[in-house]
Scaffold this motif. Structure first.
Motif, PDB file in Angstrom:
ATOM      1  N   CYS A  62      47.115  64.127  24.182  1.00 41.10           N
ATOM      2  CA  CYS A  62      47.177  63.417  22.901  1.00 41.10           C
ATOM      3  C   CYS A  62      46.779  64.314  21.727  1.00 41.10           C
ATOM      4  O   CYS A  62      45.682  64.864  21.685  1.00 41.10           O
ATOM      5  CB  CYS A  62      46.263  62.192  22.956  1.00 41.10           C
ATOM      6  SG  CYS A  62      46.140  61.340  21.372  1.00 41.10           S
ATOM      7  N   LEU A  63      47.658  64.462  20.746  1.00 42.42           N
ATOM      8  CA  LEU A  63      47.418  65.348  19.601  1.00 42.42           C
ATOM      9  C   LEU A  63      46.220  64.886  18.781  1.00 42.42           C
ATOM     10  O   LEU A  63      45.446  65.688  18.276  1.00 42.42           O
ATOM     11  CB  LEU A  63      48.660  65.395  18.708  1.00 42.42           C
ATOM     12  CG  LEU A  63      49.886  66.116  19.254  1.00 42.42           C
ATOM     13  CD1 LEU A  63      51.072  65.934  18.309  1.00 42.42           C
ATOM     14  CD2 LEU A  63      49.605  67.602  19.450  1.00 42.42           C
ATOM     15  N   ARG A  64      46.104  63.582  18.644  1.00 42.00           N
ATOM     16  CA  ARG A  64      45.004  63.013  17.859  1.00 42.00           C
ATOM     17  C   ARG A  64      43.655  63.374  18.496  1.00 42.00           C
ATOM     18  O   ARG A  64      42.758  63.848  17.818  1.00 42.00           O
ATOM     19  CB  ARG A  64      45.181  61.495  17.812  1.00 42.00           C
ATOM     20  CG  ARG A  64      44.328  60.767  16.807  1.00 42.00           C
ATOM     21  CD  ARG A  64      44.737  59.310  16.737  1.00 42.00           C
ATOM     22  NE  ARG A  64      46.117  59.174  16.280  1.00 42.00           N
ATOM     23  CZ  ARG A  64      46.456  59.044  14.992  1.00 42.00           C
ATOM     24  NH1 ARG A  64      45.534  59.021  14.082  1.00 42.00           N
ATOM     25  NH2 ARG A  64      47.723  58.935  14.640  1.00 42.00           N
ATOM     26  N   LYS A  75      42.074  55.102  18.359  1.00 46.54           N
ATOM     27  CA  LYS A  75      43.420  55.213  18.924  1.00 46.54           C
ATOM     28  C   LYS A  75      44.277  54.093  18.324  1.00 46.54           C
ATOM     29  O   LYS A  75      43.949  52.917  18.455  1.00 46.54           O
ATOM     30  CB  LYS A  75      43.331  55.065  20.444  1.00 46.54           C
ATOM     31  CG  LYS A  75      44.646  55.190  21.175  1.00 46.54           C
ATOM     32  CD  LYS A  75      44.761  56.523  21.887  1.00 46.54           C
ATOM     33  CE  LYS A  75      46.170  56.655  22.498  1.00 46.54           C
ATOM     34  NZ  LYS A  75      46.513  58.038  22.778  1.00 46.54           N
ATOM     35  N   CYS A 127      50.887  56.542  18.009  1.00 47.85           N
ATOM     36  CA  CYS A 127      49.819  57.548  17.986  1.00 47.85           C
ATOM     37  C   CYS A 127      50.361  58.922  17.655  1.00 47.85           C
ATOM     38  O   CYS A 127      50.206  59.418  16.554  1.00 47.85           O
ATOM     39  CB  CYS A 127      49.080  57.569  19.316  1.00 47.85           C
ATOM     40  SG  CYS A 127      47.801  58.839  19.376  1.00 47.85           S
ATOM     41  N   CYS A 128      51.043  59.545  18.611  1.00 52.07           N
ATOM     42  CA  CYS A 128      51.507  60.909  18.349  1.00 52.07           C
ATOM     43  C   CYS A 128      52.702  61.216  19.251  1.00 52.07           C
ATOM     44  O   CYS A 128      53.035  60.448  20.142  1.00 52.07           O
ATOM     45  CB  CYS A 128      50.383  61.908  18.604  1.00 52.07           C
ATOM     46  SG  CYS A 128      49.938  62.052  20.331  1.00 52.07           S
ATOM     47  N   CYS A 163      52.081  61.088  22.859  1.00 50.49           N
ATOM     48  CA  CYS A 163      51.791  59.772  23.440  1.00 50.49           C
ATOM     49  C   CYS A 163      53.034  58.893  23.427  1.00 50.49           C
ATOM     50  O   CYS A 163      52.932  57.664  23.392  1.00 50.49           O
ATOM     51  CB  CYS A 163      50.662  59.088  22.685  1.00 50.49           C
ATOM     52  SG  CYS A 163      49.046  59.833  22.956  1.00 50.49           S
TER      53      CYS A 163
HETATM   54 ZN   LIG Z   1      48.219  60.485  20.888  1.00 51.76          ZN
END
Ligand SMILES: [Zn+2]
Lengths: 514, 355
Positions: free
Chosen positions: A453-455, A468, A473-474, A477
């Motif tokens: 997950c980038l976040r 989240k 999200c990204c 994901c």
């Molecule tokens: Zn993510």
């Protein structure tokens, strides 16, 4: 003492906001109590209200140290536009006549913005010392730490300034301070206990995506695809001025129904203000820009931020992405990455520091001046030309020269043996800084390549937890572009077919009278 | 396209007597005695300082392009070029608008005042007190505030008068030029175009945008200057004090001492400057002061001798003239007489630069 309820009343009266944004109230309450405070607030959540409101309510003067002159000027302009008139920005760009004028009436200002180097001038400190300083603010406080992404050596001297001013209440603010940097800030300021208000800097409403491409052509195709799908206020970031101008021109030719402009630090001041204000005023849809854009911008409905080139540190990325969706509505960040992009940021990182050749040359210029008995020029531009250095490079060397007793303010102290030693020490220090900067660049590259997950990967080094988002999200994901339906802005593109006479008439508001 | 035209005209005036860089310095408005002198000798005063932000790389690229397009060719002296086209003695297009030596410093002030004045009055009329001023130069802001206070009782008349005068002035230029000028203006909830946007719209280079805009502003100031009573509002925006101070600051200081009766040696000692520097100042002063006492430095006989030598050496190169007149005459004396000669010929040609 102002009660909590009253704080809101004042906020509305002075700034026209109905309520505080998350994090602001806690910081302001402690500031009003006279505590030393360290505040971390994400970009775009109104950091400046944390001292602007107290400045209006406290009895004495509030001093704000800010690293960027352009940022300082923007803030003063905005405050003056909201009827906050007792504010001034003082920096080395003012000529002596203007400066003396300001010094004479220094006590009349409620809020004084200063650049850090000004606090090194005895004449100014002498004036400041006579005022009742009720709050001393350090904006972009991460600049004090070598681990911060914009280390400013002259921030290290703030400790002595605070001491000279007999420890007024201190507020240190940052949008990008890792726990390590936070510790550094407190250590470097050395004011005893500080109340910490650390807010999460992740922004739930911004979707993070990375698109890997193989070349420039594919980047353009990606951008075309995005612009075709979404007609929303957009920023496109570049790391070179040249690419920024070129792509802006290319896009304007292709997208006749969008209003596109470019913005970078090499433009004339008037052009910069114009483009910035056009964007604020919804006269523009898309801005191609370098990192110089956005500091003083508080446009709330930027929906899309594209990175044509990736920034050299994660902190810079977080700040640039953070310009999107300040209204809390869903916004999208797209970073375009091609393998041969790796070359450009490396070069930029190297350019931020003086090369060994230019350190050597600077010593020669200094001894030349010393021989002729001349002091350093007053203004930055002349210094830049004399030493052939950029502003950042000179800032770096200036601090080193002062530290080694080579210069004091504008005076040069020649001592051959000492200079020999200083030269090699400065060289070593510069190499060390370069290694640190390259490490930061590698971190960024690693993040781009990661598959989780980038976040999570982005914020993990800044804070323990992050929010989240429920749906988007990204790109790691499972987010795909087709899922996103932003609120489109209505483009009010007017075909420019009017004669100059008609245009002049309506500009000067004479149209209706006829 | 416009920059090329300016360069082309300058080359045709210089006629292979200077290197190409002299034109670069001329356009940048370099306050050196050589550049100002060249401007006068070759009657290129109009182009002095009309593009202060011109970059050397751009300039060189344009020269290369002109060369490969066959518009100019290599000259006889080092780094010099010749114009291939035959150009009329006095330009009739936008190039005629310029009056650089006189306006290079008042034109930006005039334009900045105008921009901020329009923004202020349009916002004021719409009852909008909070706007971001597009000009953030303290002197300009202070001037506009002062103007606003002075004209408090006739606030409603300002914009109609402004329209009338601008409309009138813009009749004297092409529609395209007028349009470019108007596009640059900022009013209530409408920000004007940036240089980059004008470049896109008019399909000309960034440097051409700057030159053309400057040309229009110079033309306006010329017209205002000619008929002040026709432009009661806008003539107030022209700063006549800046108008005459083309001397460098240092030369002005020297000039003050000179007027007090000090000799070159005394000024040099008093100011802690080399004698040659003071001589440079004297030449600069001689160029601009109508009443300069040439006889104090060159006696009548020597004056005649030098003037004769100048006429027989059309290149006006100091070395050539010196070898004609002999070592008893100094370079300083020759330079002084060159300025006198320039002034004589200019007056004979019936000063072209009066507008
Ligand atoms: Zn993510």
């Amino acid at each position: 003492m102002v009660s909590n309820k009253q704080l809101e009343v004042h906020l509305e009266r002075i700034f026209g906001y109905h309520s505080f944004r998350p994090g602001q109230r806690e910081i302001i309450e402690d500031v009003m109590k006279g505590e030393h405070v360290l505040g971390v607030l994400p970009t775009g959540t109104g950091k400046s209200i944390c001292y602007q409101l107290p400045a209006m309510l406290l009895s004495g003067t509030t001093v704000v140290v800010s690293p960027l002159i352009s940022l300082m000027m923007d803030q003063v302009k905005q405050l003056k536009a909201t009827n906050f008139k007792k504010v001034v920005a003082i920096n080395s760009f003012l000529d002596s006549k203007q400066r003396n004028e300001i010094y004479r009436q220094l006590h009349e200002y409620k809020l004084i913005y200063v650049s850090p180097e000004l606090l090194q001038q005895d004449a100014f400190m002498h004036r400041l010392d006579k005022l009742h300083i009720s709050l001393f603010v350090i904006d972009e406080a991460h600049c004090i730490s070598q681990w911060g992404h914009e280390f400013r050596p002259d921030y290290l001297r703030l400790k002595d300034v605070i001491k000279t001013l007999a420890y007024p209440p201190v507020l240190a603010l940052s949008a990008t301070a890792t726990p390590k940097v936070q510790k550094d800030i407190m250590k470097a300021l050395d004011v005893g206990e500080m109340k910490k208000h650390i807010n999460p800097i992740d922004r739930e409403n911004i979707i993070l995506t990375i698109r890997k491409v193989t070349n420039k052509q594919e980047k353009l195709e990606e951008i075309d695809g995005l612009l075709k799908k979404y007609n929303v206020p957009t920023l496109i970031y570049f790391s070179s001025r040249h690419a920024c101008e070129n792509i802006a021109q290319l896009l304007s030719g292709k997208w006749q129904d969008r209003r596109i402009a470019f913005y970078h630090g090499g433009m004339e001041q008037l052009d910069r203000v114009i483009v910035q204000q056009q964007f604020m005023n919804n006269q523009l849809d898309i801005i191609c820009c370098t990192s110089a854009f956005g500091m003083g911008i508080n446009k709330s409905n930027i929906r899309l931020v594209i990175h044509y080139h990736f920034p050299a540190e994660m902190e810079a990325y977080i700040q640039e992405v953070g310009r999107a969706g300040r209204d809390g509505l869903s916004s999208l960040s797209v970073l375009l990455f091609a393998a041969n992009d790796l070359y450009l940021p490396k070069q930029i990182v190297e350019n931020e520091l003086p090369s060994s050749a230019s350190i050597h040359q600077s010593f020669e210029v200094l001894s030349h001046l010393a021989n002729k008995g001349q002091p350093l020029p007053i203004n930055q531009k002349e210094i830049g030309q004399l030493f052939s250095l950029t502003e950042t490079q000179w800032n770096f060397l200036q601090y080193q020269f002062e530290k080694h007793g080579i210069i004091k303010e504008r005076k040069i102290n020649f001592n051959e043996n000492k200079w020999q030693h200083a030269f090699s020490t400065i060289q070593l220090y510069r190499d060390e800084r370069l290694i640190q900067k390259e490490a930061k660049l590698m971190e960024m590259v690693k993040w781009i390549q990661c598959t989780s997950c980038l976040r999570e990967e982005l914020f993990i080094q800044f804070q323990d937890a992050f929010t989240k988002p429920n749906n988007h999200c990204c790109s790691n994901c499972g987010f795909v572009l087709d899922d996103w339906t932003p609120i489109e802005s209505k483009s009010s593109l007017k075909k420019d077919a009017e004669s100059w006479q008609t245009k002049l008439e309506s500009l000067l508001l004479l149209g209706d009278k006829k | 396209m416009y920059l090329e035209k300016v360069i082309d005209y300058a080359l045709s005036q210089i006629k292979d007597r200077r290197s190409i860089n002299s034109i670069f310095y001329l356009l940048k408005g370099k306050k050196s005695i050589q550049t100002i002198h060249d401007a006068e000798i070759f009657q290129l005063e109009r182009f002095f300082g009309i593009h202060k932000t011109l970059h050397i790389d751009t300039f060189e690229a344009v020269i290369q392009q002109m060369r490969s397009d066959g518009l100019i060719m290599k000259g006889a002296i080092k780094d010099s070029f010749l114009s291939v086209t035959e150009i009329e003695k006095v330009p009739t297009d936008f190039r005629a608008y310029f009056n650089g030596l006189k306006f290079e410093s008042i034109a930006p002030t005039f334009m900045n005042r105008l921009l901020l004045l329009i923004q202020t009055y349009t916002n004021s009329q719409m009852k909008n007190k909070s706007f971001i001023p597009i000009i953030d130069i303290p002197d300009i802001i202070a001037w506009v505030k002062y103007f606003y206070r002075q004209n408090k009782n006739r606030e409603a008349d300002i914009l109609p008068e402004m329209y009338h005068e601008l409309h009138c002035l813009l009749q004297y230029v092409d529609d395209m030029e007028a349009s470019l000028f108007v596009d640059r203006l900022t009013g209530y909830q409408h920000y004007g175009m940036s240089t980059g946007q004008l470049k896109e719209k008019y399909k000309i280079s960034k440097d051409d945008v700057i030159l053309l805009h400057t040309a229009v502003v110079h033309k306006m100031i010329s017209l205002i200057h000619q008929d002040k009573k026709d432009y009661p509002l806008l003539q107030g925006l022209v700063d006549y004090e800046e108008y005459t101070s083309i001397l460098t600051a240092s030369a002005q200081k020297t000039f003050r001492f000179f007027k007090m009766g000090l000799t070159v040696e005394e000024i040099s000692r008093k100011r802690g400057l080399k004698k040659n520097t003071i001589y440079d100042h004297m030449v600069e002063i001689a160029l601009h002061e109508q009443e300069f006492p040439f006889h104090q430095f060159v006696d009548e006989q020597a004056q005649q001798l030098i003037l004769q030598a100048i006429k027989t050496n059309p290149s006006h190169r100091l070395r050539d003239i010196r070898s004609t007149v002999g070592d008893s005459i100094s370079y300083f004396q020759i330079r002084l007489m060159l300025t006198k000669f320039t002034r004589l010929t200019r007056d004979k040609h019936g000063k072209q630069q009066t507008t």
